[in-house]
Design a protein around this motif. Structure first.
Motif, mmCIF file in Angstrom:
data_model
loop_
_atom_site.group_PDB
_atom_site.id
_atom_site.type_symbol
_atom_site.label_atom_id
_atom_site.label_comp_id
_atom_site.label_asym_id
_atom_site.label_seq_id
_atom_site.Cartn_x
_atom_site.Cartn_y
_atom_site.Cartn_z
ATOM 1 N N THR A 32 -12.454 7.785 21.552
ATOM 2 C CA THR A 32 -11.424 6.758 21.678
ATOM 3 C C THR A 32 -12.001 5.426 22.115
ATOM 4 O O THR A 32 -11.288 4.442 22.197
ATOM 5 N N ARG A 33 -13.279 5.376 22.429
ATOM 6 C CA ARG A 33 -13.869 4.138 22.938
ATOM 7 C C ARG A 33 -14.997 3.672 22.027
ATOM 8 O O ARG A 33 -15.754 4.465 21.489
ATOM 9 N N ASN A 34 -15.118 2.356 21.896
ATOM 10 C CA ASN A 34 -16.215 1.726 21.176
ATOM 11 C C ASN A 34 -16.881 0.746 22.116
ATOM 12 O O ASN A 34 -16.261 0.228 23.041
ATOM 13 N N THR A 35 -18.134 0.439 21.868
ATOM 14 C CA THR A 35 -18.836 -0.520 22.699
ATOM 15 C C THR A 35 -18.622 -1.919 22.139
ATOM 16 O O THR A 35 -19.309 -2.334 21.208
ATOM 17 N N HIS A 36 -17.644 -2.616 22.681
ATOM 18 C CA HIS A 36 -17.378 -3.999 22.278
ATOM 19 C C HIS A 36 -18.008 -4.982 23.261
ATOM 20 O O HIS A 36 -18.225 -6.134 22.929
ATOM 21 N N ASN A 37 -18.250 -4.548 24.473
ATOM 22 C CA ASN A 37 -18.840 -5.388 25.508
ATOM 23 C C ASN A 37 -20.237 -4.840 25.810
ATOM 24 O O ASN A 37 -20.388 -3.650 26.075
ATOM 25 N N TYR A 38 -21.235 -5.705 25.749
ATOM 26 C CA TYR A 38 -22.597 -5.224 25.958
ATOM 27 C C TYR A 38 -23.490 -6.373 26.395
ATOM 28 O O TYR A 38 -23.155 -7.542 26.261
ATOM 29 N N GLN B 82 -29.946 -10.069 24.643
ATOM 30 C CA GLN B 82 -31.025 -10.971 25.040
ATOM 31 C C GLN B 82 -31.756 -10.453 26.282
ATOM 32 O O GLN B 82 -31.996 -11.192 27.220
ATOM 33 N N GLY B 83 -32.048 -9.171 26.297
ATOM 34 C CA GLY B 83 -32.769 -8.590 27.432
ATOM 35 C C GLY B 83 -31.941 -8.558 28.702
ATOM 36 O O GLY B 83 -32.491 -8.541 29.796
ATOM 37 N N GLY B 84 -30.630 -8.569 28.576
ATOM 38 C CA GLY B 84 -29.761 -8.527 29.746
ATOM 39 C C GLY B 84 -29.316 -9.889 30.238
ATOM 40 O O GLY B 84 -28.566 -9.999 31.201
ATOM 41 N N ASN B 85 -29.772 -10.965 29.583
ATOM 42 C CA ASN B 85 -29.420 -12.319 30.007
ATOM 43 C C ASN B 85 -28.077 -12.790 29.466
ATOM 44 O O ASN B 85 -27.578 -13.824 29.875
ATOM 45 N N GLU B 86 -27.516 -12.074 28.524
ATOM 46 C CA GLU B 86 -26.259 -12.474 27.900
ATOM 47 C C GLU B 86 -25.305 -11.289 27.885
ATOM 48 O O GLU B 86 -25.669 -10.206 27.471
ATOM 49 N N LEU B 87 -24.084 -11.509 28.359
ATOM 50 C CA LEU B 87 -23.047 -10.488 28.293
ATOM 51 C C LEU B 87 -22.110 -10.865 27.155
ATOM 52 O O LEU B 87 -21.498 -11.929 27.173
ATOM 53 N N VAL B 88 -22.019 -10.011 26.157
ATOM 54 C CA VAL B 88 -21.172 -10.249 24.991
ATOM 55 C C VAL B 88 -19.856 -9.520 25.213
ATOM 56 O O VAL B 88 -19.847 -8.316 25.448
ATOM 57 N N ILE B 89 -18.753 -10.253 25.154
ATOM 58 C CA ILE B 89 -17.426 -9.676 25.329
ATOM 59 C C ILE B 89 -16.760 -9.663 23.965
ATOM 60 O O ILE B 89 -16.382 -10.700 23.444
ATOM 61 N N GLY B 90 -16.621 -8.499 23.389
ATOM 62 C CA GLY B 90 -15.963 -8.362 22.104
ATOM 63 C C GLY B 90 -14.647 -7.629 22.236
ATOM 64 O O GLY B 90 -13.896 -7.498 21.298
#
Length: 90
Positions: free
Chosen positions: A11-17, A20-28
């Protein structure tokens, strides 16, 4: 004793990850702030990046004909263009 196999959560997908080696948090996905949460360093986060002046006063339309209403509407569009809230040509 048998070892239980893990059951994947479908039921879950990885949209937030992190990227850039941990320097950027992507919120999808959805970002939820719980009561008491704080944001540091986001002073200008919700303010316009380019400050703009208010447009000149445009009076309420008192048009009684379609032609007069068209003129009032065009005056509003001209005011939006003159202050830079709308591009001035196609």
């Amino acid at each position: 004793m048998m070892k239980a196999e893990p059951v994947p959560d479908l039921t879950r997908n990885t949209h937030n990850y992190f990227a850039q080696g941990g320097n950027e948090l992507v919120i999808g996905g959805k970002l939820t702030f719980l009561p008491g949460a704080t944001i540091e360093g986001g002073d200008d986060l919700f303010t316009p990046s380019v400050p703009f002046d208010q447009i000149a006063y445009v009076p309420d339309s008192e048009a009684t004909t379609i032609a007069a209403l068209k003129d009032d509407y065009n005056a509003l569009l001209a005011a939006l263009r003159s202050c830079g809230l709308m591009v001035s040509s196609k």
